[in-house]
Scaffold this motif. Sequence first.
Motif, PDB file in Angstrom:
ATOM      1  N   PHE A  83      -7.935  -0.052  -4.531  1.00 39.17           N
ATOM      2  CA  PHE A  83      -7.906  -1.001  -5.644  1.00 39.17           C
ATOM      3  C   PHE A  83      -6.479  -1.465  -5.933  1.00 39.17           C
ATOM      4  CE2 PHE A  83      -7.846  -2.231 -10.123  1.00 39.17           C
ATOM      5  CZ  PHE A  83      -8.938  -3.080 -10.182  1.00 39.17           C
ATOM      6  N   LEU A  84      -5.551  -0.498  -5.967  1.00 42.48           N
ATOM      7  CA  LEU A  84      -4.149  -0.865  -6.201  1.00 42.48           C
ATOM      8  C   LEU A  84      -3.629  -1.756  -5.076  1.00 42.48           C
ATOM      9  CD1 LEU A  84      -2.740   2.576  -7.451  1.00 42.48           C
ATOM     10  CD2 LEU A  84      -3.287   0.540  -8.820  1.00 42.48           C
ATOM     11  N   PHE A  85      -4.029  -1.424  -3.837  1.00 40.06           N
ATOM     12  CA  PHE A  85      -3.652  -2.244  -2.692  1.00 40.06           C
ATOM     13  C   PHE A  85      -4.208  -3.657  -2.852  1.00 40.06           C
ATOM     14  CE2 PHE A  85      -4.452  -3.674   1.732  1.00 40.06           C
ATOM     15  CZ  PHE A  85      -3.147  -3.659   2.205  1.00 40.06           C
ATOM     16  N   ALA A  86      -5.461  -3.749  -3.341  1.00 37.23           N
ATOM     17  CA  ALA A  86      -6.073  -5.055  -3.549  1.00 37.23           C
ATOM     18  C   ALA A  86      -5.351  -5.837  -4.640  1.00 37.23           C
ATOM     19  CB  ALA A  86      -7.555  -4.874  -3.926  1.00 37.23           C
ATOM     20  N   MET A  87      -4.901  -5.144  -5.693  1.00 37.80           N
ATOM     21  CA  MET A  87      -4.198  -5.824  -6.772  1.00 37.80           C
ATOM     22  C   MET A  87      -2.876  -6.427  -6.297  1.00 37.80           C
ATOM     23  SD  MET A  87      -6.115  -5.821  -9.430  1.00 37.80           S
ATOM     24  CE  MET A  87      -7.372  -6.114  -8.147  1.00 37.80           C
TER      25      MET A  87
END
Length: 222
Positions: A83-87
């Motif tokens: 999720f952090l990577f996606a953000m």
Amino acid sequence: MDWAALAKELITLIVVIDPVGSIPVFLFAVQGVPRTLHRRFALRAVVIAALVLLAFLVGGQLLLETLGLRFGSFQIAGGVILFLFAMTMVFGESKPAREIEEAERDHLAGAVFPLAMPSIASPGAMLAIVILTDNHTESISEQAVTAGLLMIVLLLTLVLLLVASAVHKVIGNTGASVISRVMGIILATIAVDSILGGLDALGVMDVAPPPVESPLTPLETE
């Protein structure tokens, strides 16, 4: 054969590996490389990325179990990191621009960094490949199918790198940035589903199954 599940696994691998997003990284990395070596350069980067991802496919879960970690916990951790990577893909600096900046800072134009890692074999891809091949719910044949899908995505990546100059003329850096952000939104959705699956696997909460099973949610053994 569950074609819907195979399609979702394939889409997941395409999203986390992001073949299009690696094109600007490749073009920067080969600036000082003779054109006659570009094909070998691209092939070497993809082979290195394949070895890294296959190593995670074979031994990633074994490492977790050796350390006494529960797979549900890894699902949640993997989902949070994805999720952090996606953000960073959606709101932050685009993947191609960020990795090119890192290459400029380190003065490195090699096939290993930043092309093979972290552009192709990204942290998100490493985590996703472990989640997709749970040894307790996926048979050897099913894991082999996932490995085959991984090879298809890496072959697609190789093809795009081989025609990178022509593709880049069409989409440009802006096009690659837009595509990376769209993929980031899809990846964020997959990450949330992974977190919910991990909570369900640990018994923290009872999550209703989706209409179509997520590729990042371990299937129940029959």
